[in-house]
Design a protein around this motif. Structure first.
Motif, mmCIF file in Angstrom:
data_model
loop_
_atom_site.group_PDB
_atom_site.id
_atom_site.type_symbol
_atom_site.label_atom_id
_atom_site.label_comp_id
_atom_site.label_asym_id
_atom_site.label_seq_id
_atom_site.Cartn_x
_atom_site.Cartn_y
_atom_site.Cartn_z
ATOM 1 N N MET A 95 -3.116 4.916 1.145
ATOM 2 C CA MET A 95 -3.281 4.766 2.560
ATOM 3 C C MET A 95 -4.097 6.172 2.842
ATOM 4 N N ALA A 96 -3.969 7.081 2.249
ATOM 5 C CA ALA A 96 -4.610 8.449 2.572
ATOM 6 C C ALA A 96 -6.023 8.363 2.079
ATOM 7 N N ALA A 97 -6.193 7.664 0.881
ATOM 8 C CA ALA A 97 -7.467 7.367 0.236
ATOM 9 C C ALA A 97 -8.214 6.480 1.082
ATOM 10 N N LEU A 98 -7.728 5.344 1.574
ATOM 11 C CA LEU A 98 -8.369 4.563 2.415
ATOM 12 C C LEU A 98 -8.912 5.180 3.742
ATOM 13 N N LEU A 99 -8.012 6.080 4.289
ATOM 14 C CA LEU A 99 -8.497 6.785 5.359
ATOM 15 C C LEU A 99 -9.750 7.916 5.136
ATOM 16 N N GLN A 100 -9.566 8.644 3.793
ATOM 17 C CA GLN A 100 -10.442 9.436 3.377
ATOM 18 C C GLN A 100 -11.779 9.027 2.847
ATOM 19 N N TRP A 135 -15.648 -2.973 2.404
ATOM 20 C CA TRP A 135 -14.874 -3.924 3.262
ATOM 21 C C TRP A 135 -14.058 -3.250 4.703
ATOM 22 N N LEU A 136 -13.531 -2.127 4.159
ATOM 23 C CA LEU A 136 -12.984 -1.537 5.518
ATOM 24 C C LEU A 136 -13.989 -0.913 6.553
ATOM 25 N N VAL A 175 0.781 -1.229 0.034
ATOM 26 C CA VAL A 175 -0.064 -0.042 0.043
ATOM 27 C C VAL A 175 0.930 1.235 0.132
ATOM 28 N N SER A 176 0.671 2.259 -1.034
ATOM 29 C CA SER A 176 1.446 3.414 -0.930
ATOM 30 C C SER A 176 0.977 4.225 0.155
ATOM 31 N N ARG A 177 1.616 5.358 0.309
ATOM 32 C CA ARG A 177 1.155 6.428 1.335
ATOM 33 C C ARG A 177 -0.076 7.250 0.520
#
Length: 125
Positions: free
Chosen positions: A40-45, A50-51, A35-37
């Motif tokens: 990761m930012a996109a997953l958080l935003q 599934w998350l 996972v790139s940074r």
């Protein structure tokens, strides 16, 4: 000419830890890749379904279980709780309030009170 920086990549275990999720419960493509940074930012935003489901229902890793129960990770270990728990299992423990949970929550409350006392003392100096 400036050299382009190579994007920083996170191992799946590191990304799962930062997301507060249990790695074995994630989709295969998450576990088997990096996972790139930026990802990761996109997953958080904008978390995928599934998350969102994992965060809501679990299974949750021990740090999340400890936080939801209001105890320390060491308190979970002392109580013999070494597996991941779902939100449903955590809610059942909170409703039932076994003796070990009451005792560990008291210990945690004492630790927090002591930390506040030390912090106030430092601020006064």
């Amino acid at each position: 000419m400036t050299a382009r920086k190579k994007p920083q990549m996170l191992k799946p275990s590191t990304a799962a830890k930062k997301l507060g999720i249990h790695l074995p419960a994630t989709p295969d493509e998450f576990r088997e890749g990096t996972v790139s940074r930026e990802e990761m930012a996109a997953l958080l935003q904008n978390p995928p379904q599934w998350l969102t489901d994992l965060r809501a229902q679990g299974p949750h890793p021990r740090p999340v279980v400890a936080e939801k129960l209001g105890v320390s990770i060491a308190g979970l270990a002392r109580a013999g709780v070494d597996e991941v728990l779902t939100t449903e299992q955590i809610d059942a423990l909170l409703a039932d309030r076994p003796e070990w949970l009451r005792a560990e929550r008291e210990v945690q409350a004492g630790v927090r009170a002591e930390n506040r006392r030390i912090s106030r003392r430092r601020d006064a100096e």
